[in-house]
Write a protein that holds these residues in place. Structure first.
Motif, mmCIF file in Angstrom:
data_model
loop_
_atom_site.group_PDB
_atom_site.id
_atom_site.type_symbol
_atom_site.label_atom_id
_atom_site.label_comp_id
_atom_site.label_asym_id
_atom_site.label_seq_id
_atom_site.Cartn_x
_atom_site.Cartn_y
_atom_site.Cartn_z
ATOM 1 N N LEU A 6 0.830 -1.208 0.000
ATOM 2 C CA LEU A 6 0.000 0.000 0.000
ATOM 3 C C LEU A 6 0.865 1.259 0.000
ATOM 4 O O LEU A 6 0.576 2.210 -0.726
ATOM 5 C CB LEU A 6 -0.932 0.006 1.211
ATOM 6 N N ALA A 7 1.919 1.246 0.803
ATOM 7 C CA ALA A 7 2.822 2.394 0.860
ATOM 8 C C ALA A 7 3.452 2.647 -0.507
ATOM 9 O O ALA A 7 3.557 3.792 -0.955
ATOM 10 C CB ALA A 7 3.903 2.166 1.910
ATOM 11 N N GLU A 8 3.835 1.590 -1.184
ATOM 12 C CA GLU A 8 4.438 1.718 -2.512
ATOM 13 C C GLU A 8 3.451 2.320 -3.513
ATOM 14 O O GLU A 8 3.819 3.164 -4.328
ATOM 15 C CB GLU A 8 4.924 0.355 -2.993
ATOM 16 N N LEU A 9 2.187 1.892 -3.446
ATOM 17 C CA LEU A 9 1.158 2.443 -4.336
ATOM 18 C C LEU A 9 0.944 3.935 -4.093
ATOM 19 O O LEU A 9 0.876 4.733 -5.028
ATOM 20 C CB LEU A 9 -0.162 1.691 -4.158
ATOM 21 N N VAL A 10 0.838 4.315 -2.825
ATOM 22 C CA VAL A 10 0.617 5.718 -2.486
ATOM 23 C C VAL A 10 1.828 6.565 -2.868
ATOM 24 O O VAL A 10 1.689 7.640 -3.453
ATOM 25 C CB VAL A 10 0.291 5.869 -0.981
ATOM 26 N N GLN A 11 3.011 6.086 -2.553
ATOM 27 C CA GLN A 11 4.220 6.832 -2.881
ATOM 28 C C GLN A 11 4.363 7.012 -4.392
ATOM 29 O O GLN A 11 4.739 8.080 -4.868
ATOM 30 C CB GLN A 11 5.449 6.142 -2.289
ATOM 31 N N GLY A 12 4.043 5.972 -5.143
ATOM 32 C CA GLY A 12 4.117 6.073 -6.601
ATOM 33 C C GLY A 12 3.132 7.089 -7.150
ATOM 34 O O GLY A 12 3.460 7.876 -8.045
ATOM 35 N N ALA A 13 1.907 7.100 -6.601
ATOM 36 C CA ALA A 13 0.899 8.070 -7.045
ATOM 37 C C ALA A 13 1.341 9.497 -6.713
ATOM 38 O O ALA A 13 1.165 10.416 -7.530
ATOM 39 C CB ALA A 13 -0.443 7.756 -6.402
ATOM 40 N N CYS A 14 1.900 9.693 -5.528
ATOM 41 C CA CYS A 14 2.392 11.021 -5.142
ATOM 42 C C CYS A 14 3.535 11.467 -6.051
ATOM 43 O O CYS A 14 3.588 12.620 -6.486
ATOM 44 C CB CYS A 14 2.845 11.017 -3.690
ATOM 45 N N THR A 59 12.421 20.908 1.433
ATOM 46 C CA THR A 59 12.622 19.466 1.540
ATOM 47 C C THR A 59 12.458 18.820 0.170
ATOM 48 O O THR A 59 11.827 19.371 -0.726
ATOM 49 C CB THR A 59 11.626 18.816 2.521
ATOM 50 N N LEU A 60 13.019 17.624 0.046
ATOM 51 C CA LEU A 60 12.894 16.847 -1.175
ATOM 52 C C LEU A 60 12.560 15.418 -0.788
ATOM 53 O O LEU A 60 13.322 14.772 -0.071
ATOM 54 C CB LEU A 60 14.209 16.881 -1.973
ATOM 55 N N GLY A 61 11.405 14.927 -1.243
ATOM 56 C CA GLY A 61 11.024 13.543 -1.020
ATOM 57 C C GLY A 61 11.573 12.695 -2.159
ATOM 58 O O GLY A 61 11.300 12.967 -3.324
ATOM 59 N N VAL A 62 12.377 11.687 -1.834
ATOM 60 C CA VAL A 62 13.016 10.862 -2.861
ATOM 61 C C VAL A 62 12.710 9.388 -2.651
ATOM 62 O O VAL A 62 12.615 8.911 -1.522
ATOM 63 C CB VAL A 62 14.548 11.063 -2.919
ATOM 64 N N ASP A 63 12.555 8.688 -3.756
ATOM 65 C CA ASP A 63 12.435 7.234 -3.768
ATOM 66 C C ASP A 63 13.865 6.707 -3.752
ATOM 67 O O ASP A 63 14.632 6.930 -4.697
ATOM 68 C CB ASP A 63 11.699 6.812 -5.034
ATOM 69 N N LEU A 64 14.241 6.051 -2.670
ATOM 70 C CA LEU A 64 15.627 5.610 -2.515
ATOM 71 C C LEU A 64 16.076 4.660 -3.620
ATOM 72 O O LEU A 64 17.269 4.589 -3.930
ATOM 73 C CB LEU A 64 15.822 4.965 -1.139
ATOM 74 N N GLN A 95 10.111 2.822 4.490
ATOM 75 C CA GLN A 95 9.292 2.230 3.427
ATOM 76 C C GLN A 95 9.887 2.482 2.047
ATOM 77 O O GLN A 95 9.199 2.399 1.039
ATOM 78 C CB GLN A 95 7.862 2.798 3.478
ATOM 79 N N GLY A 96 11.174 2.823 1.993
ATOM 80 C CA GLY A 96 11.842 2.999 0.707
ATOM 81 C C GLY A 96 11.957 4.434 0.227
ATOM 82 O O GLY A 96 12.440 4.677 -0.872
ATOM 83 N N TRP A 97 11.491 5.373 1.037
ATOM 84 C CA TRP A 97 11.596 6.788 0.690
ATOM 85 C C TRP A 97 12.377 7.512 1.770
ATOM 86 O O TRP A 97 12.563 6.998 2.872
ATOM 87 C CB TRP A 97 10.203 7.413 0.569
ATOM 88 N N ALA A 98 12.801 8.729 1.462
ATOM 89 C CA ALA A 98 13.457 9.580 2.448
ATOM 90 C C ALA A 98 13.063 11.027 2.187
ATOM 91 O O ALA A 98 12.796 11.417 1.045
ATOM 92 C CB ALA A 98 14.977 9.442 2.370
ATOM 93 N N VAL A 99 13.024 11.798 3.252
ATOM 94 C CA VAL A 99 12.851 13.244 3.150
ATOM 95 C C VAL A 99 14.220 13.856 3.386
ATOM 96 O O VAL A 99 14.857 13.605 4.418
ATOM 97 C CB VAL A 99 11.833 13.779 4.175
ATOM 98 N N LEU A 100 14.675 14.622 2.410
ATOM 99 C CA LEU A 100 15.962 15.299 2.510
ATOM 100 C C LEU A 100 15.706 16.759 2.862
ATOM 101 O O LEU A 100 14.959 17.442 2.166
ATOM 102 C CB LEU A 100 16.712 15.227 1.180
ATOM 103 N N HIS A 101 16.299 17.215 3.938
ATOM 104 C CA HIS A 101 16.202 18.639 4.289
ATOM 105 C C HIS A 101 17.323 19.343 3.553
ATOM 106 O O HIS A 101 18.464 18.857 3.508
ATOM 107 C CB HIS A 101 16.282 18.828 5.796
#
Length: 108
Positions: A6-14, A59-64, A95-101
């Protein structure tokens, strides 16, 4: 369905909806073009003086999985083709993502 699915689906949509192409420049290794979610959020700061003021906290949200190596403090990012930001902190979400400040360091 597992939470990670579910997290992967939401992150992909975002990523598809809010993402923009940026150039990630690690301290070591080659720069890579990725889709990430950039935000210039405002935050209130009170430096224990009793007087609060607002400041920008980009901030930058990245898919690791888009990066060859884990992001780290000191890496940089080219955003909007001209603005350079340095990575000041990395917060992985588990969950495979990171927020970069980020902190703006210049322009090209």
């Amino acid at each position: 369905m597992a939470f990670s699915d579910l997290a992967e689906l939401v992150q992909g949509a975002c990523k598809d909806t809010f993402g923009q192409t940026v150039e990630y420049r690690p301290l070591s290794g080659d720069a890579v073009s990725i889709t990430a979610i950039f935000d210039r959020v405002w935050t209130e700061v009170d430096p224990t003086s009793g007087v609060a003021f607002s400041t920008n906290d980009p901030t930058l949200g990245v898919d690791l999985s888009d990066l060859d190596a884990a992001p780290q403090q000191g890496d940089s990012v080219l955003i909007n083709g001209s603005d350079i930001y340095g990575v000041t902190d990395v917060q992985e979400d588990g969950q495979g993502w990171a927020v970069l400040h980020l902190q703006r360091t210049g322009s090209e």
